[in-house]
Design an enzyme around this catalytic site. Sequence first.
Site, mmCIF file in Angstrom:
data_model
loop_
_atom_site.group_PDB
_atom_site.id
_atom_site.type_symbol
_atom_site.label_atom_id
_atom_site.label_comp_id
_atom_site.label_asym_id
_atom_site.label_seq_id
_atom_site.Cartn_x
_atom_site.Cartn_y
_atom_site.Cartn_z
ATOM 1 N N HIS A 63 0.848 -1.199 0.000
ATOM 2 C CA HIS A 63 0.000 0.000 0.000
ATOM 3 C C HIS A 63 0.883 1.248 0.000
ATOM 4 O O HIS A 63 2.023 1.225 0.500
ATOM 5 C CB HIS A 63 -0.906 0.001 1.232
ATOM 6 N N GLU A 67 0.785 3.876 1.800
ATOM 7 C CA GLU A 67 1.204 4.303 3.145
ATOM 8 C C GLU A 67 2.415 3.522 3.628
ATOM 9 O O GLU A 67 3.337 4.086 4.233
ATOM 10 C CB GLU A 67 0.056 4.097 4.159
ATOM 11 N N CYS A 92 -6.313 1.639 5.706
ATOM 12 C CA CYS A 92 -6.882 0.362 6.165
ATOM 13 C C CYS A 92 -6.274 0.024 7.529
ATOM 14 O O CYS A 92 -5.415 0.739 8.035
ATOM 15 C CB CYS A 92 -6.586 -0.746 5.151
ATOM 16 N N CYS A 136 -2.387 -0.349 7.469
ATOM 17 C CA CYS A 136 -1.653 0.927 7.423
ATOM 18 C C CYS A 136 -1.835 1.718 8.713
ATOM 19 O O CYS A 136 -0.897 2.357 9.198
ATOM 20 C CB CYS A 136 -2.098 1.727 6.209
#
Lengths: 149, 149
Positions: free
Chosen positions: A56, A58, A86, A89
């Site tokens: 991801h 992040e 999410c 993260c």
Amino acid sequence: MLTPFDDEFFMKKALDEARIAFDKGEIPVGVVVVIKEKIIARGHNLTEILNDVTAHAEMQAITAAANFLGGKYLRDCTMYATLEPCQMCAGALYWSQLSKLVYAANDLQRGYRTMGAQLHPKTRVKSGILEREAAELLKRFFVQKRNLN
Amino acid sequence: MLTPFDDEFFMKKALDEARIAFDKGEIPVGVVVVIKEKIIARGHNLTEILNDVTAHAEMQAITAAANFLGGKYLRDCTMYATLEPCQMCAGALYWSQLSKLVYAANDLQRGYRTMGAQLHPKTRVKSGILEREAAELLKRFFVQKRNLN
């Protein structure tokens, strides 16, 4: 007074990252990490290209920012993210002790708030900055994907 | 009947990884990922050496297992972890749709259950395998660390 380096300025940079993800066929999410009005890390979602659920935007930016700072804590940093993080993260941001999280669009299905995960108690949160732009980019991605299948 | 490849067998391999972390001065947590009685990924905590909060044993092993499999889902895999995953790692396991998680020691402070994070609904969970060994290794690490400071 002009404030060129406001939340909108940096969220636009995060949106630029999200558009790079879009152009690569990835769910368009982008982030930047800022310290003292300076961008020290950027990231965009790469889960499909890397075949890796941990890729991801992040997660990549947390690693990159820590690398830049030479330490694992992001205590004086602000992360701008185009989508609510999410739980993975949020969990990483928890460990990083991030000072401030600014995100654009809510994720009512898989966002950390719906899932029940927690940011660090010291992390301030602001949301809704350029929400429409971020949400429209995501919507455009999923419409395009549906039409291709 | 002899069952050489039972949960204890693989948890011992995860404990071997945790001991490698211990010897490096890292909080001793180790994992292995298993598919059809074969270890396809190993990992141990490297957050201090890498200066990276995302470098938990589980995160590395998820990436390594996906790389081995050539796909990002760990649907037929079992992860053996010496400690209950945190919310970051549980969040990553959620995305991976892991079939089965077996962990040794509980983490009542920062484990995913205390923090409120969720595994994937399809992930079966078993805990307590070699719990004493895993907990003692962690305890030994923190006692040693306290005495050094």
